[in-house]
Design a protein around this motif. Structure first.
Motif, PDB file in Angstrom:
ATOM      1  N   GLN A 107       0.812  -1.206   0.000  1.00 16.15           N
ATOM      2  CA  GLN A 107       0.000   0.000   0.000  1.00 16.15           C
ATOM      3  C   GLN A 107       0.852   1.265   0.000  1.00 16.15           C
ATOM      4  O   GLN A 107       0.416   2.318  -0.482  1.00 16.15           O
ATOM      5  N   HIS A 108       2.081   1.193   0.510  1.00 16.41           N
ATOM      6  CA  HIS A 108       2.924   2.384   0.645  1.00 16.41           C
ATOM      7  C   HIS A 108       4.055   2.446  -0.368  1.00 16.41           C
ATOM      8  O   HIS A 108       4.553   3.544  -0.664  1.00 16.41           O
ATOM      9  N   PHE A 109       4.495   1.302  -0.881  1.00 13.83           N
ATOM     10  CA  PHE A 109       5.588   1.284  -1.854  1.00 13.83           C
ATOM     11  C   PHE A 109       5.218   0.342  -3.004  1.00 13.83           C
ATOM     12  O   PHE A 109       4.402  -0.568  -2.829  1.00 13.83           O
ATOM     13  N   GLU A 110       5.865   0.601  -4.123  1.00 18.99           N
ATOM     14  CA  GLU A 110       5.704  -0.327  -5.249  1.00 18.99           C
ATOM     15  C   GLU A 110       6.673  -1.481  -5.034  1.00 18.99           C
ATOM     16  O   GLU A 110       7.885  -1.306  -5.092  1.00 18.99           O
ATOM     17  N   MET A 111       6.116  -2.667  -4.771  1.00 16.65           N
ATOM     18  CA  MET A 111       6.916  -3.793  -4.345  1.00 16.65           C
ATOM     19  C   MET A 111       6.936  -4.896  -5.408  1.00 16.65           C
ATOM     20  O   MET A 111       6.037  -5.016  -6.223  1.00 16.65           O
ATOM     21  N   LYS A 112       7.993  -5.692  -5.325  1.00 19.29           N
ATOM     22  CA  LYS A 112       8.086  -6.913  -6.122  1.00 19.29           C
ATOM     23  C   LYS A 112       8.254  -8.071  -5.151  1.00 19.29           C
ATOM     24  O   LYS A 112       9.276  -8.182  -4.477  1.00 19.29           O
ATOM     25  N   ASP A 113       7.238  -8.902  -5.037  1.00 18.37           N
ATOM     26  CA  ASP A 113       7.265 -10.013  -4.088  1.00 18.37           C
ATOM     27  C   ASP A 113       7.871 -11.237  -4.765  1.00 18.37           C
ATOM     28  O   ASP A 113       7.324 -11.764  -5.735  1.00 18.37           O
ATOM     29  N   LEU A 114       9.023 -11.685  -4.249  1.00 17.01           N
ATOM     30  CA  LEU A 114       9.718 -12.838  -4.817  1.00 17.01           C
ATOM     31  C   LEU A 114       9.318 -14.134  -4.118  1.00 17.01           C
ATOM     32  O   LEU A 114       9.932 -15.173  -4.349  1.00 17.01           O
ATOM     33  N   VAL A 115       8.298 -14.093  -3.292  1.00 22.02           N
ATOM     34  CA  VAL A 115       7.750 -15.246  -2.574  1.00 22.02           C
ATOM     35  C   VAL A 115       8.839 -15.900  -1.722  1.00 22.02           C
ATOM     36  O   VAL A 115       9.460 -15.237  -0.909  1.00 22.02           O
ATOM     37  N   SER A 116       9.122 -17.189  -1.900  1.00 24.33           N
ATOM     38  CA  SER A 116      10.079 -17.891  -1.038  1.00 24.33           C
ATOM     39  C   SER A 116      11.507 -17.445  -1.324  1.00 24.33           C
ATOM     40  O   SER A 116      11.858 -17.095  -2.454  1.00 24.33           O
ATOM     41  N   LEU A 117      12.339 -17.482  -0.283  1.00 27.74           N
ATOM     42  CA  LEU A 117      13.725 -17.022  -0.384  1.00 27.74           C
ATOM     43  C   LEU A 117      14.584 -18.082  -1.053  1.00 27.74           C
ATOM     44  O   LEU A 117      14.687 -19.205  -0.573  1.00 27.74           O
ATOM     45  N   SER A 118      15.204 -17.728  -2.169  1.00 28.12           N
ATOM     46  CA  SER A 118      16.109 -18.647  -2.869  1.00 28.12           C
ATOM     47  C   SER A 118      17.451 -18.002  -3.173  1.00 28.12           C
ATOM     48  O   SER A 118      18.465 -18.689  -3.266  1.00 28.12           O
ATOM     49  N   CYS A 119      17.474 -16.676  -3.295  1.00 25.04           N
ATOM     50  CA  CYS A 119      18.719 -15.956  -3.563  1.00 25.04           C
ATOM     51  C   CYS A 119      18.612 -14.560  -2.969  1.00 25.04           C
ATOM     52  O   CYS A 119      17.586 -13.886  -3.141  1.00 25.04           O
ATOM     53  N   PHE A 120      19.651 -14.148  -2.258  1.00 26.70           N
ATOM     54  CA  PHE A 120      19.648 -12.823  -1.631  1.00 26.70           C
ATOM     55  C   PHE A 120      21.056 -12.269  -1.668  1.00 26.70           C
ATOM     56  O   PHE A 120      21.974 -12.822  -1.051  1.00 26.70           O
ATOM     57  N   LEU A 121      21.251 -11.199  -2.450  1.00 25.99           N
ATOM     58  CA  LEU A 121      22.544 -10.530  -2.562  1.00 25.99           C
ATOM     59  C   LEU A 121      23.658 -11.504  -2.956  1.00 25.99           C
ATOM     60  O   LEU A 121      24.770 -11.463  -2.436  1.00 25.99           O
ATOM     61  N   GLY A 122      23.359 -12.402  -3.879  1.00 24.66           N
ATOM     62  CA  GLY A 122      24.353 -13.363  -4.337  1.00 24.66           C
ATOM     63  C   GLY A 122      24.456 -14.610  -3.487  1.00 24.66           C
ATOM     64  O   GLY A 122      25.214 -15.524  -3.819  1.00 24.66           O
ATOM     65  N   LEU A 123      23.708 -14.673  -2.385  1.00 23.07           N
ATOM     66  CA  LEU A 123      23.693 -15.855  -1.528  1.00 23.07           C
ATOM     67  C   LEU A 123      22.583 -16.789  -1.997  1.00 23.07           C
ATOM     68  O   LEU A 123      21.426 -16.382  -2.094  1.00 23.07           O
ATOM     69  N   GLU A 124      22.936 -18.030  -2.285  1.00 19.80           N
ATOM     70  CA  GLU A 124      21.953 -19.019  -2.694  1.00 19.80           C
ATOM     71  C   GLU A 124      21.455 -19.759  -1.462  1.00 19.80           C
ATOM     72  O   GLU A 124      22.237 -20.289  -0.679  1.00 19.80           O
TER      73      GLU A 124
END
Length: 346
Positions: A107-124
């Motif tokens: 509601q406050h930001f335009e978001m992209k929901d990637l659902v389950s965590l699989s990769c974060f900042l190059g971390l698999e």
């Protein structure tokens, strides 16, 4: 989740003007910014202030020990949000509040929901019944390609036995650019690789004037990585939440300035959560002094970990054991943490 155009959400608290953009012909005029803009020095701070204020409206608190960690406790559980610029991880044991947070952020930001965590900042990140496994296999593979290592030759250790490096080894490199790029990229690999942290710590000391012998050590590290490409961190689902640590020091290990190297690591149960390899700032006059300096650094990290775990809802009623040379030399209890926290506040 990911926030689109995050810095454009920041509100400016002072007047900022800029030249008109290319193609806008209006001599003798400037533009007054109403919102933060990318490449503006105030933009990161303005965005974080905006995001923090938005989360505070629904009861989230920023941790005093990691300002990017936001927590919200309710009668039904806890919700955690970890922010890195415009990327965030949301987790917790209150599924209703997590869904509520998703809706609120959209509601406050335009978001992209990637659902389950699989990769974060190059971390698999992979998950199974045993727990979570973190690796940087893709990142490490890209490093090997950049280093030009395409054959199948590997080594069993990142450094040769009793390896000692000095600024006079070998000949100066004609172009140190590749060396600096490779070593700089290796630093980020330490996020999941304790086994190469000391080796990378050594080669980082020659960034200003790298030489051929030291460059060969960097290639040796890459060959070790090639043979251990899928090594990473495993966080067991059945592990206990007992915090423990180990500390050691290499007395006068540097042949050039005779400074010692501090090394420590901490486990939560059987899961490795923190480690460091760093040269001490002064020359220790004895092995005992170097050990005590290493213990001081390790104790500082231990206090921070206990405070942070408390914010995550993990409390320790018993003392934390910090080991040195296979002996328990210090115990940090809840009272020690309380007194240290009080001194910092005053």
């Amino acid at each position: 989740m990911d926030v689109k155009n995050a810095f454009l959400h920041g509100d400016l608290t002072e007047e900022v003007y800029m030249h008109p953009p290319p193609g806008y012909h209006s001599p003798h005029k400037v533009c007054k910014l109403r919102r933060a803009l990318y490449r503006l020095k105030q933009a990161p701070r303005a965005w974080f202030a905006k995001f923090s204020f938005t989360l505070a409206q629904i009861g989230f608190l920023s941790s005093p020990y990691d300002s990017a960690l936001f927590t919200r406790r309710t009668d039904s559980g806890i919700v955690l949000l970890l922010l890195y610029v415009d990327d965030m991880i949301i987790t917790g044991d209150d599924s209703f509040r997590i869904s509520e947070l998703h809706y609120y952020l959209n509601q406050h930001f335009e978001m992209k929901d990637l659902v389950s965590l699989s990769c974060f900042l190059g971390l698999e990140v992979s998950q199974n019944s045993d727990g979570y496994y973190l690796s940087q296999a893709k990142y490490a593979s890209d490093l090997l390609s950049r280093a030009g290592i395409t054959d199948s030759k590997t080594v069993s250790t990142p450094l040769e036995l009793n390896c000692k490096l000095t600024p006079l080894d070998g000949t100066p490199l004609d172009d140190p650019t590749l060396y600096r790029q490779l070593v700089g990229s290796l630093v980020y690999l330490i996020v999941t690789r304790l086994d190469i942290s000391n080796a990378i710590h050594l080669v980082c000391q020659f960034m200003s004037a790298p030489r051929s012998t030291i460059f060969s050590v960097v290639l040796l590290i890459h060959r070790y990585i090639k043979g251990t490409l899928f090594h990473g961190l495993h966080f067991s689902a059945t592990s206990s939440l007992v915090l423990s640590g180990y500390s050691d020091a290499d007395w006068a290990g540097d042949l050039t300035d005779r400074r010692s190297t501090t090394g420590y690591c901490f486990f939560l149960g059987n899961s490795l959560i923190s480690w460091r390899s760093k040269k001490q700032t002064v020359v220790a006059r004895s092995s005992t002094e170097s050990e005590y300096r290493a213990l001081a650094d390790a104790t500082s990290e231990l206090l921070w970990l206990r405070w942070l775990l408390t914010d995550l809802g993990i409390t320790h009623s018993s003392a934390t054991m910090l080991h040195c040379d296979n002996r328990s030399v210090i115990q940090i209890s809840h009272n020690d943490v309380f007194h240290e926290r009080t001194k910092l506040k005053h």
